[in-house]
Design a protein around this motif. Structure first.
Motif, PDB file in Angstrom:
ATOM      1  N   LEU A   1      -1.693   6.370  -6.406  1.00 37.52           N
ATOM      2  CA  LEU A   1      -2.524   5.407  -7.180  1.00 37.52           C
ATOM      3  C   LEU A   1      -3.574   4.921  -6.148  1.00 37.52           C
ATOM      4  O   LEU A   1      -3.005   4.899  -4.796  1.00 37.52           O
ATOM      5  N   VAL A   2      -4.713   4.517  -6.389  1.00 32.05           N
ATOM      6  CA  VAL A   2      -5.477   4.018  -5.373  1.00 32.05           C
ATOM      7  C   VAL A   2      -5.651   2.446  -5.334  1.00 32.05           C
ATOM      8  O   VAL A   2      -5.881   1.849  -6.223  1.00 32.05           O
ATOM      9  N   LEU A   3      -5.127   2.041  -4.260  1.00 33.47           N
ATOM     10  CA  LEU A   3      -5.087   0.503  -3.921  1.00 33.47           C
ATOM     11  C   LEU A   3      -6.326   0.073  -3.612  1.00 33.47           C
ATOM     12  O   LEU A   3      -7.178   0.225  -2.433  1.00 33.47           O
ATOM     13  N   LYS A   4      -7.178  -1.000  -4.414  1.00 31.37           N
ATOM     14  CA  LYS A   4      -8.360  -1.550  -4.009  1.00 31.37           C
ATOM     15  C   LYS A   4      -7.933  -3.052  -4.308  1.00 31.37           C
ATOM     16  O   LYS A   4      -8.215  -3.461  -5.631  1.00 31.37           O
TER      17      LYS A   4
ATOM     18  N   ARG B   1       0.802  -1.194  -0.007  1.00 28.74           N
ATOM     19  CA  ARG B   1       0.001  -0.134  -0.004  1.00 28.74           C
ATOM     20  C   ARG B   1       0.872   1.348  -0.209  1.00 28.74           C
ATOM     21  O   ARG B   1       0.580   2.312  -0.612  1.00 28.74           O
ATOM     22  N   SER B   2       2.100   1.198   0.725  1.00 27.84           N
ATOM     23  CA  SER B   2       3.024   2.468   0.784  1.00 27.84           C
ATOM     24  C   SER B   2       3.406   2.865  -0.760  1.00 27.84           C
ATOM     25  O   SER B   2       3.643   3.800  -1.167  1.00 27.84           O
ATOM     26  N   ARG B   3       3.543   1.503  -1.407  1.00 28.18           N
ATOM     27  CA  ARG B   3       3.962   2.138  -2.747  1.00 28.18           C
ATOM     28  C   ARG B   3       2.950   2.821  -3.768  1.00 28.18           C
ATOM     29  O   ARG B   3       3.122   3.606  -4.461  1.00 28.18           O
TER      30      ARG B   3
ATOM     31  N   ASP C   1       0.405   4.464  -2.522  1.00 27.11           N
ATOM     32  CA  ASP C   1       0.370   5.654  -2.078  1.00 27.11           C
ATOM     33  C   ASP C   1       1.469   6.727  -2.717  1.00 27.11           C
ATOM     34  O   ASP C   1       0.926   7.730  -2.971  1.00 27.11           O
TER      35      ASP C   1
ATOM     36  N   SER D   1      -6.384   8.015  -0.609  1.00 24.69           N
ATOM     37  CA  SER D   1      -7.522   6.328  -0.521  1.00 24.69           C
ATOM     38  C   SER D   1      -7.000   5.622   0.635  1.00 24.69           C
ATOM     39  O   SER D   1      -7.830   5.163   1.321  1.00 24.69           O
ATOM     40  N   THR D   2      -5.531   5.735   1.200  1.00 23.66           N
ATOM     41  CA  THR D   2      -5.446   4.823   2.362  1.00 23.66           C
ATOM     42  C   THR D   2      -6.135   5.610   3.515  1.00 23.66           C
ATOM     43  O   THR D   2      -6.665   4.930   4.260  1.00 23.66           O
TER      44      THR D   2
ATOM     45  N   GLU E   1      -9.643   4.729   3.734  1.00 22.59           N
ATOM     46  CA  GLU E   1      -9.903   3.162   4.130  1.00 22.59           C
ATOM     47  C   GLU E   1      -9.580   3.049   5.435  1.00 22.59           C
ATOM     48  O   GLU E   1     -10.322   2.292   6.257  1.00 22.59           O
TER      49      GLU E   1
ATOM     50  N   THR F   1       7.640  -0.395   6.922  1.00 24.27           N
ATOM     51  CA  THR F   1       7.404  -0.290   5.298  1.00 24.27           C
ATOM     52  C   THR F   1       5.923  -0.057   5.047  1.00 24.27           C
ATOM     53  O   THR F   1       5.539  -0.011   3.793  1.00 24.27           O
ATOM     54  N   ALA F   2       5.132   0.041   6.021  1.00 21.62           N
ATOM     55  CA  ALA F   2       3.537   0.147   5.910  1.00 21.62           C
ATOM     56  C   ALA F   2       3.270   1.616   5.494  1.00 21.62           C
ATOM     57  O   ALA F   2       4.209   2.794   5.568  1.00 21.62           O
ATOM     58  N   ALA F   3       2.333   2.115   4.929  1.00 21.27           N
ATOM     59  CA  ALA F   3       1.871   3.320   4.172  1.00 21.27           C
ATOM     60  C   ALA F   3       1.948   4.356   5.332  1.00 21.27           C
ATOM     61  O   ALA F   3       1.506   3.873   6.669  1.00 21.27           O
ATOM     62  N   PRO F   4       2.168   5.516   5.077  1.00 24.16           N
ATOM     63  CA  PRO F   4       2.295   6.639   6.226  1.00 24.16           C
ATOM     64  C   PRO F   4       0.994   6.534   7.227  1.00 24.16           C
ATOM     65  O   PRO F   4       0.974   6.601   8.628  1.00 24.16           O
TER      66      PRO F   4
ATOM     67  N   PRO G   1      -1.605  13.094  -1.500  1.00 21.98           N
ATOM     68  CA  PRO G   1      -0.846  11.717  -1.649  1.00 21.98           C
ATOM     69  C   PRO G   1      -1.526  10.950  -0.050  1.00 21.98           C
ATOM     70  O   PRO G   1      -1.669  11.499   0.935  1.00 21.98           O
ATOM     71  N   GLY G   2      -1.914   9.804  -0.506  1.00 15.23           N
ATOM     72  CA  GLY G   2      -2.125   8.660   0.635  1.00 15.23           C
ATOM     73  C   GLY G   2      -3.812   8.959   0.784  1.00 15.23           C
ATOM     74  O   GLY G   2      -4.173   8.393   1.929  1.00 15.23           O
TER      75      GLY G   2
END
Lengths: 466, 356
Positions: A178-181, A170-172, A174, B146-147, B150, B98-101, B143-144
């Protein structure tokens, strides 16, 4: 003729000129000698990684591997959407980036890549250069079916699974904007209720979903089991679609019908029989061959009857569309005269291809020199012969690109709800005729936008509609 | 052949292979040090365990503070290094990085909440409320985005779902943290569940790697220094017993001294050179010492490319196989043969007796 000044991201040295000169890339991209065990690997990936549970509103049965477009687009109600379907997107070179201004101008809601997302061999680095960087900033969800190159990786396609089917990277996503679904697995159903179902099939490393059950030599060397689970899943989904009265589009990467003949080494019998058996299948989309080829429904029906011994009640249209960035294949073929499987349209057409291709490419394509390995090596070598001072190799030129645009509008009358149009980019530079000569164009950002008239010209006037 | 004739030969032969094993062991230690062999084996095992995502840990600047500099990385120009085996909490912490911020921020906030609550569910602290506010304020296209959405959706479901009856404002931070990790950090769950098996797999893989190195170094030694096993045996048969005993005792002393040190690499280069030289001296006593000035032409002239060469390679393979048993094995065998020899009485000079 002076045109706009196309400004490219820094590619040379990474993916541009000289890319195919590196022996490592050749070897990595031609792992056909490696045994195909993708019918086993794809389930190993699913077992070892915790895939996200089906979200609310989607089929809760994990075996259905189903999601809805409403969930994909974070919408509260079904509505019209536009999707761009790319095949064989290339290795992150000029031709791949060349599709971006047009994709941006089309304003799709999401993208689907029909295989070969990462050249040459689906490694983490290949996804960085061939997927995350080119599509950075699009701000869209992207789904994909894995292609043979995605299975050529050291981990046999595990990279693809981790990127598209899990939360791990997911970090990549982000970082690339791009939107990860996450997809439910490497093969999936995407429901645009009411009325349209997209089914992505995973044809694996070498389109051997039947298992290597024939050929004494291969049986002695290797034997992978048939992918009965995927076949069962496809049949179940098609049965559901038929019962619902929905139209189905089946996408998979490696075609058995291509260049107007049946590729006997593919083993996709059950897949084609399922397609033939259910009249809800209205369109079959494949890629792998780096050109656009369209076959009439009747031709595909005849093909199914002759090569797969099944007569469909209502044969679907059949497209091969794998030129969204990868080096162009020859369209100068005449196999249809012998087989009867004649294309109704191909892009570029044979004459145009002859104009476009170098002498070496034409020689190789004529099959006067070897097949398989030798042909590939020669094609790559010849494609590098270019005029002094040329910016890129033939394969890198941002012209003769093609992909598909799918529009779905449930508000339209039945039979007109779904439209699939090929989009052909003759030459990216020619799409900026509305700008004064010398205007700089940021290709990746798509600014300034392409000429709307030229964009309309890209979309062919005879779409497939149902 | 009588027992007493076999024993000296066997002793000389075992001593020879023992010496070669010691020699290979020293070379292997140097090779392992220079190539960061353990790190390579660990990364391979880790990639098999958690998949290509492990590559994120190796990216420059990812967890370079937890990595070791390479043997030639005198200046740390880039934030890179070699990954050494990590224990479970360290690996989990590294993967969380390594996770998304937004996921990391959420995990950090919930972890703080767990610390503050000390086991008792309480109303959300300002930290959690602030996090929720920030998640809600992320603009589309940022940035981020969508995360963030979620995570926000997920938290809103879980915060409502976990509220204790009668106290809608309470938050079971531990439960929510667990749920967030399961949802957004699936590898952490996998590592926590299967770390024991991963450790076993790595240890076995590392042992195999070492064995492979020993074998190939032994093979190289045998091929390039002309030490096929048949030649070794023939040489051993000619060695006088007292000389074989002396060499065996010397090598045992060298081995014991080496075992007393933690690793061979604690020695200085001069000590290493002396060690190798002394092993070679002892080998020379058994008739198998080798000249480091290898001459391929000589081998070629002697054997040519014919069946003799194949035979030569075969016996070299056998030598490599024996060497790969390792110095400890040959130390024990040599010791046993020495004891047997002593048990056979003053056999050095007395004529052999018929076995009963």
């Amino acid at each position: 003729m002076p045109g706009p000044i196309l400004q490219w991201p820094r590619l040379v040295g990474q993916r541009g000129l000289g890319y195919w000169l590196r022996p490592g890339n050749w070897v990595a991209s031609r792992r056909i000698l490696r045994s195909d065990r993708s019918n086993e690997w794809r389930y190993q990936f699913q077992r070892e990684a915790t895939e996200p549970a089906p979200p609310p509103g989607c089929d809760p049965n994990p075996d259905a591997r189903s999601r809805t477009v409403r969930w994909l687009l974070d919408r509260t109600a079904d509505g019209p959407f536009r999707c761009v379907i790319l095949g064989d997107t290339g290795e992150g070179d000029y031709s791949q980036y060349g599709t971006l201004p047009v994709i941006r101008a089309l304003q799709p809601d999401f993208l689907i890549i029909n295989g070969d997302v990462a050249y040459p061999a689906g490694t983490q680095d290949d996804y960085e250069h061939g997927f995350f960087r080119p599509y950075a900033g699009l701000g869209l969800p992207i789904w994909a079916t894995p292609g043979n190159h995605d299975y050529y990786s050291e981990h046999r396609g595990r990279e693809f699974h981790q990127i598209f089917c899990t939360e791990l990277q997911r970090s990549r996503w982000d970082a690339a904007g791009l939107v990860l679904k996450p997809q439910p697995s490497t093969f999936w159903e995407l429901r645009a209720s009411p009325g349209l179902i997209l089914l992505g099939v995973d044809t694996g490393h070498s389109a051997d979903l039947e298992g290597n059950r024939t050929g004494a030599a291969r049986r002695l060397v290797d034997h992978q089991p048939p992918d009965d689970r995927q076949h069962g899943w496809l049949e179940d989904r098609l049965r559901n679609a038929q019962a619902e009265g929905a139209a189905a589009i089946v996408l998979f990467h490696i075609p058995a019908l291509v260049r107007e003949h049946h590729v006997s080494k593919t083993r996709l019998l059950t897949l084609h029989r399922h397609i033939a058996r259910y009249s809800c299948v209205r369109l079959v989309l494949t890629a792998h061959e780096h050109s656009f080829q369209r076959y009439a429904a009747a031709t595909f029906g005849r093909y199914l009857a002759q090569e797969h011994a099944v007569t469909p009640a209502a044969p679907p249209d059949y497209l091969v569309a794998g030129a969204a960035g990868a080096g162009l294949s020859s369209t100068d073929f005449t196999d249809g005269q012998k087989t009867g499987y004649v294309t109704v349209e191909r892009y570029p057409d044979a004459a145009d291809w002859k104009d476009w291709a170098s002498a070496g490419q034409k020689l190789v394509a004529s099959r006067m020199v070897g097949r398989g390995w030798l042909q590939t090596v020669l094609r790559k070598a010849f494609s590098l012969i270019k005029p002094l001072g040329a910016q890129s190799s033939d394969a890198d030129r941002p012209d003769r690109l093609s992909f598909l645009v799918l529009d779905h509008d449930p508000g339209q009358p039945a039979g007109q709800q779904t439209t699939v149009q090929p989009c052909f980019i003759d030459d990216l530079s020619a799409m900026y005729g509305h700008l004064p000569p010398g205007t700089p164009v940021n290709v990746q950002a798509g600014t300034p936008a392409v000429d709307p008239t030229a964009l309309r010209h890209c979309l062919r006037p005879q779409p497939i509609q149902f | 052949m009588s027992e007493t004739a076999i024993l000296p030969t066997l002793l000389a032969f075992a001593t020879t292979v023992f010496g070669l094993s010691l020699f290979v062991q020293v070379l292997q230690e140097v090779y392992k040090y220079l190539s960061s062999s353990k790190s390579i084996a660990y990364v391979k095992a880790l990639v098999d365990f958690i998949g290509p995502h492990a590559g994120e840990l190796l990216k420059p600047g990812s967890i370079s503070d937890l990595q070791l500099r390479g043997p030639f990385q005198f200046l740390r120009r880039r934030p890179t290094g070699h990954l050494q085996p990590m224990d479970q909490p360290q690996l989990v912490a590294a993967l969380e990085r390594t996770a998304a911020p937004w996921v990391r921020r959420t995990v950090d906030a919930l972890r703080l909440e767990v610390d503050l609550q000390r086991g008792a569910a309480r109303p959300p602290s300002p930290a959690v409320r602030e996090l929720l506010g920030q998640l809600a304020s992320v603009e589309p296209g940022a940035p981020g985005f969508s995360t963030a959405k979620e995570v926000e959706r997920f938290l809103s479901t879980w915060l409502n779902g976990l509220a204790s009856p009668g106290d809608p404002e309470s938050l079971d931070a531990e439960g929510v943290l667990l749920a967030v990790k399961r949802r957004f950090l699936p590898l952490v769950t996998q590592v926590n569940t299967h770390f024991g098996q991963f450790t076993k797999n790595f240890e076995l893989a590392y042992r195999r790697r070492n064995l492979r190195q020993t074998f190939f170094l032994g093979l190289g030694l045998a091929v390039f220094f002309q030490l096929p096993v048949n030649t070794l045996f023939e040489s051993a048969a000619k060695v006088p017993l007292d000389q074989a005993i002396a060499a065996a005792e010397q090598l045992q002393a060298i081995h014991a001294a080496g075992a007393a040190r933690d690793t061979t690499l604690e020695r200085t280069p001069q000590e290493l050179r002396d060690l190798l030289a002394s092993i070679n001296t002892e080998l020379a006593r058994t008739g198998s010492g080798f000249d480091l000035a290898f001459n391929f032409r000589e081998v070629h002239a002697r054997l040519g490319f014919n069946i003799a060469l194949v035979e030569y390679l075969f016996w070299c393979l056998v030598t490599a196989l024996l060497i790969s048993f390792g110095a400890p094995f040959w130390n024990d065998l040599t010791g046993a043969l020495l004891r047997l020899n002593r048990g056979a009485g003053p056999a050095r000079s007395t004529p052999p007796e018929e076995p009963t």
